[in-house]
Scaffold this motif. Structure first.
Motif, PDB file in Angstrom:
ATOM      1  N   TRP A 157      36.897  17.193   8.899  1.00  0.00           N
ATOM      2  CA  TRP A 157      36.595  17.075  10.316  1.00  0.00           C
ATOM      3  C   TRP A 157      35.466  17.987  10.771  1.00  0.00           C
ATOM      4  O   TRP A 157      35.028  17.894  11.917  1.00  0.00           O
ATOM      5  CB  TRP A 157      37.844  17.391  11.153  1.00  0.00           C
ATOM      6  CG  TRP A 157      38.910  16.360  11.023  1.00  0.00           C
ATOM      7  CD1 TRP A 157      40.115  16.494  10.410  1.00  0.00           C
ATOM      8  CD2 TRP A 157      38.842  15.009  11.492  1.00  0.00           C
ATOM      9  NE1 TRP A 157      40.809  15.315  10.474  1.00  0.00           N
ATOM     10  CE2 TRP A 157      40.052  14.381  11.128  1.00  0.00           C
ATOM     11  CE3 TRP A 157      37.875  14.272  12.165  1.00  0.00           C
ATOM     12  CZ2 TRP A 157      40.311  13.049  11.433  1.00  0.00           C
ATOM     13  CZ3 TRP A 157      38.141  12.950  12.469  1.00  0.00           C
ATOM     14  CH2 TRP A 157      39.344  12.354  12.103  1.00  0.00           C
ATOM     15  N   GLN A 158      35.008  18.887   9.938  1.00  0.00           N
ATOM     16  CA  GLN A 158      33.977  19.825  10.370  1.00  0.00           C
ATOM     17  C   GLN A 158      32.716  19.107  10.851  1.00  0.00           C
ATOM     18  O   GLN A 158      32.241  19.338  11.963  1.00  0.00           O
ATOM     19  CB  GLN A 158      33.622  20.775   9.230  1.00  0.00           C
ATOM     20  CG  GLN A 158      34.715  21.776   8.898  1.00  0.00           C
ATOM     21  CD  GLN A 158      34.336  22.661   7.730  1.00  0.00           C
ATOM     22  OE1 GLN A 158      33.285  22.480   7.120  1.00  0.00           O
ATOM     23  NE2 GLN A 158      35.172  23.610   7.415  1.00  0.00           N
ATOM     24  N   GLY A 159      32.178  18.256   9.990  1.00  0.00           N
ATOM     25  CA  GLY A 159      30.951  17.547  10.357  1.00  0.00           C
ATOM     26  C   GLY A 159      31.141  16.651  11.560  1.00  0.00           C
ATOM     27  O   GLY A 159      30.265  16.584  12.432  1.00  0.00           O
ATOM     28  N   PHE A 160      32.304  15.973  11.633  1.00  0.00           N
ATOM     29  CA  PHE A 160      32.536  15.062  12.752  1.00  0.00           C
ATOM     30  C   PHE A 160      32.623  15.817  14.072  1.00  0.00           C
ATOM     31  O   PHE A 160      32.006  15.416  15.075  1.00  0.00           O
ATOM     32  CB  PHE A 160      33.812  14.262  12.525  1.00  0.00           C
ATOM     33  CG  PHE A 160      34.239  13.465  13.723  1.00  0.00           C
ATOM     34  CD1 PHE A 160      33.535  12.330  14.109  1.00  0.00           C
ATOM     35  CD2 PHE A 160      35.322  13.864  14.490  1.00  0.00           C
ATOM     36  CE1 PHE A 160      33.913  11.600  15.223  1.00  0.00           C
ATOM     37  CE2 PHE A 160      35.705  13.147  15.605  1.00  0.00           C
ATOM     38  CZ  PHE A 160      35.000  12.006  15.969  1.00  0.00           C
ATOM     39  N   LEU A 161      33.386  16.900  14.113  1.00  0.00           N
ATOM     40  CA  LEU A 161      33.549  17.649  15.351  1.00  0.00           C
ATOM     41  C   LEU A 161      32.232  18.245  15.822  1.00  0.00           C
ATOM     42  O   LEU A 161      31.930  18.258  17.024  1.00  0.00           O
ATOM     43  CB  LEU A 161      34.592  18.753  15.157  1.00  0.00           C
ATOM     44  CG  LEU A 161      36.037  18.285  15.045  1.00  0.00           C
ATOM     45  CD1 LEU A 161      36.944  19.424  14.597  1.00  0.00           C
ATOM     46  CD2 LEU A 161      36.530  17.718  16.372  1.00  0.00           C
ATOM     47  N   LEU A 162      31.424  18.738  14.887  1.00  0.00           N
ATOM     48  CA  LEU A 162      30.130  19.297  15.271  1.00  0.00           C
ATOM     49  C   LEU A 162      29.179  18.205  15.750  1.00  0.00           C
ATOM     50  O   LEU A 162      28.454  18.387  16.734  1.00  0.00           O
ATOM     51  CB  LEU A 162      29.520  20.052  14.086  1.00  0.00           C
ATOM     52  CG  LEU A 162      30.210  21.361  13.703  1.00  0.00           C
ATOM     53  CD1 LEU A 162      29.622  21.922  12.425  1.00  0.00           C
ATOM     54  CD2 LEU A 162      30.111  22.384  14.827  1.00  0.00           C
ATOM     55  N   ALA A 163      29.177  17.061  15.055  1.00  0.00           N
ATOM     56  CA  ALA A 163      28.318  15.953  15.487  1.00  0.00           C
ATOM     57  C   ALA A 163      28.744  15.427  16.848  1.00  0.00           C
ATOM     58  O   ALA A 163      27.898  15.091  17.690  1.00  0.00           O
ATOM     59  CB  ALA A 163      28.353  14.827  14.446  1.00  0.00           C
ATOM     60  N   LEU A 164      30.046  15.369  17.084  1.00  0.00           N
ATOM     61  CA  LEU A 164      30.550  14.898  18.376  1.00  0.00           C
ATOM     62  C   LEU A 164      30.148  15.864  19.489  1.00  0.00           C
ATOM     63  O   LEU A 164      29.715  15.442  20.568  1.00  0.00           O
ATOM     64  CB  LEU A 164      32.072  14.760  18.319  1.00  0.00           C
ATOM     65  CG  LEU A 164      32.776  14.295  19.583  1.00  0.00           C
ATOM     66  CD1 LEU A 164      32.225  12.953  20.059  1.00  0.00           C
ATOM     67  CD2 LEU A 164      34.286  14.196  19.351  1.00  0.00           C
ATOM     68  N   ALA A 165      30.266  17.166  19.236  1.00  0.00           N
ATOM     69  CA  ALA A 165      29.853  18.150  20.237  1.00  0.00           C
ATOM     70  C   ALA A 165      28.365  18.043  20.536  1.00  0.00           C
ATOM     71  O   ALA A 165      27.946  18.118  21.706  1.00  0.00           O
ATOM     72  CB  ALA A 165      30.202  19.568  19.766  1.00  0.00           C
ATOM     73  N   ASP A 166      27.554  17.863  19.506  1.00  0.00           N
ATOM     74  CA  ASP A 166      26.108  17.711  19.713  1.00  0.00           C
ATOM     75  C   ASP A 166      25.795  16.458  20.534  1.00  0.00           C
ATOM     76  O   ASP A 166      24.895  16.470  21.381  1.00  0.00           O
ATOM     77  CB  ASP A 166      25.386  17.637  18.362  1.00  0.00           C
ATOM     78  CG  ASP A 166      25.381  18.969  17.631  1.00  0.00           C
ATOM     79  OD1 ASP A 166      25.617  20.001  18.290  1.00  0.00           O
ATOM     80  OD2 ASP A 166      25.150  18.960  16.415  1.00  0.00           O
ATOM     81  N   THR A 167      26.542  15.374  20.284  1.00  0.00           N
ATOM     82  CA  THR A 167      26.321  14.136  21.025  1.00  0.00           C
ATOM     83  C   THR A 167      26.637  14.314  22.500  1.00  0.00           C
ATOM     84  O   THR A 167      25.885  13.864  23.378  1.00  0.00           O
ATOM     85  CB  THR A 167      27.184  12.999  20.439  1.00  0.00           C
ATOM     86  OG1 THR A 167      26.861  12.823  19.051  1.00  0.00           O
ATOM     87  CG2 THR A 167      26.946  11.694  21.176  1.00  0.00           C
TER      88      THR A 167
END
Length: 351
Positions: A157-167
Motif C-alpha cells: 500500500w505504500q506506493g498507492f497511498l502516496l500516489a493517492l495523496a499526490d493526486t
C-alpha cells in the motif's frame, strides 16, 4: 518560565491575550489567527510579524476544509521526530501533516500516527521540555513520540497511498473550486451520507474493515476534515474507487454499482441531515413485510459459484488483504444477482 507563565500552550497564550476565545482551534491558531494575534506573537517571540504571518496555513492557497480540523486527529511521523531529536533540535509539526490527504510520510514511508505507541491512548500529543529540547509526548502517559517497528506501512500500500495523496494534492492546487477537487469532496460527503433510515453510511457497504466509533467524522458534511486518521484513510480509499484515482479499481476493484449510480445521479448539494430526513420519509411509506432467511442450499450454491469463478482464481497467491477484498466484492455481487423475496426496503448486499 514554567513557574511564571505556565506549562501549557493555552496558559502561556493567556499572558499575551486574556480573552483567547476560539483561538484554540485550527482556524484561530493555525489557519488564520488574525493580524492582531500575529502581532502579539511576533512581539513575544522577537520575530518579524511579516515572517510569522507567512507561516499561517491561509497562505497555502487551500480552503480550511482541506485541513484537519481537530489537532488530536492530526497524525505525526515518529521517524521525522526522531530525526529532529538526533539532530539536536526541537520536535516540530510539519505543515503537510495537517492536510486531509496526509496518511503516509513520503520520506520514511511510514504510517502517520495519532495513537501513542507506548500506552495506545488516543488522547493526542502535547509538547514538553525534555533534556533542554521541546519533545512531543503522549497526552496520557507522557512518553515521547518515537519510531517503532509496528508503525511500518504494509508494503503493497505504500506506493498507492502516496500516489493517492499526490493526486488529491494536485487537484486542490489546481483549484479548490475546480472539477477534480469538487468531485473528491462530493464523493467524500456521499460516502458518509446515510444510505438508509437507520443512519448507516454508504462507506459501510464498500467491504472495508468494520467501521468503529473512532472512525466516524464529527461532521458528516466535512468528513475528511473531521474524521480520525483511520476514518480519513477509509474515506480516501472509497473516493479512489469511486473516481478511479491512482489506479484504485485495478487494486481494490470497482465500487458497488448502486454507489456509482448514486454518485453519478445524486444531488449532494443538500446537507447530510437533509438527506437523512428525505430517506426517513420515504422508508415510512413502504409497507412492512417479513421474510425468511435464504435456505442453506442457496448460500452453498452461491459460495461454490464464487470459488469456481475466474475472478477468485485470479487472486490466489496474492496477499491476504487482496484476497479478502476480492472475496467481499464477489460475495456482494453474488447476492445482488440472486435477489430473494424480501421487504421492499434495504437488503444485506446493497441499500
Amino acid at each position: 518560565m514554567a513557574c511564571r507563565y505556565g506549562c501549557t500552550l493555552r496558559e502561556v497564550e493567556s499572558w499575551l491575550d486574556p480573552d483567547p476565545g476560539q483561538r484554540g482551534n485550527l482556524i484561530g491558531r493555525d489557519f488564520d489567527p488574525g493580524d492582531a494575534m500575529i502581532t502579539l506573537w511576533a512581539r513575544a517571540c522577537r520575530m518579524d510579524a511579516g515572517r510569522l504571518a507567512r507561516m499561517t496555513l491561509r497562505r497555502q492557497a487551500r480552503p480550511s476544509n482541506w485541513y484537519i480540523q481537530d489537532r488530536w486527529h492530526q497524525g505525526v511521523c515518529p521517524a521525522c521526530l526522531d530525526d529532529d531529536h538526533t539532530a539536536g533540535r526541537d520536535h516540530y509539526l510539519r505543515r503537510a501533516w495537517s492536510r486531509v490527504e496526509a496518511i503516509v510520510c513520503p520520506r520514511h514511508l511510514t504510517m502517520l500516527r495519532e495513537m501513542c505507541g507506548h500506552c495506545f491512548a488516543r488522547t493526542g500529543f502535547r509538547f514538553d521540555c525534555r533534556e533542554g529540547r521541546g519533545r512531543l509526548v503522549c497526552g496520557s502517559c507522557s512518553a515521547p513520540v518515537s519510531f517503532g517497528r509496528s508503525d511500518g506501512v504494509v508494503l503493497e500500500w505504500q506506493g498507492f497511498l502516496l500516489a493517492l495523496a499526490d493526486t488529491v494534492t494536485l487537484a486542490i492546487e489546481e483549484g479548490p473550486q475546480g472539477a477534480a477537487a469538487k468531485d473528491i469532496m462530493r464523493a467524500a460527503r456521499l460516502l458518509w451520507s446515510s444510505s438508509q433510515s437507520g443512519g448507516k453510511p454508504f462507506i459501510a457497504w464498500l467491504g472495508q474493515p468494520r467501521l468503529s466509533g473512532n472512525d466516524m467524522p464529527a461532521d458528516r458534511d466535512e468528513p475528511l476534515a473531521t474524521a480520525s486518521l483511520q476514518g480519513r484513510m477509509l474515506t480516501l480509499f472509497g473516493i479512489a474507487r469511486l473516481l478511479d484515482l491512482a489506479d484504485a479499481r485495478n487494486l481494490m476493484g470497482p465500487p458497488p454499482v448502486f454507489l456509482a449510480e448514486e454518485f453519478a445521479a445524486g444531488d449532494l448539494s443538500r446537507s447530510g441531515a437533509a438527506r437523512r430526513v428525505v430517506r426517513q420519509t420515504r422508508s415510512v411509506e413502504r409497507p412492512a413485510k417479513t421474510y425468511a432467511p435464504r435456505p442453506d442450499a442457496e448460500y452453498r450454491a452461491l459460495a461454490e459459484q464464487i470459488l469456481a469463478s475466474p475472478q477468485w482464481r485470479a487472486v490466489q497467491g496474492a496477499a491476504r488483504s487482496v484476497r479478502e477484498r476480492a472475496l467481499a466484492r464477489l460475495m456482494t455481487e453474488a447476492l445482488d444477482r440472486a435477489p430473494r423475496d424480501r421487504a421492499a426496503g434495504l437488503g444485506p448486499a446493497a441499500p
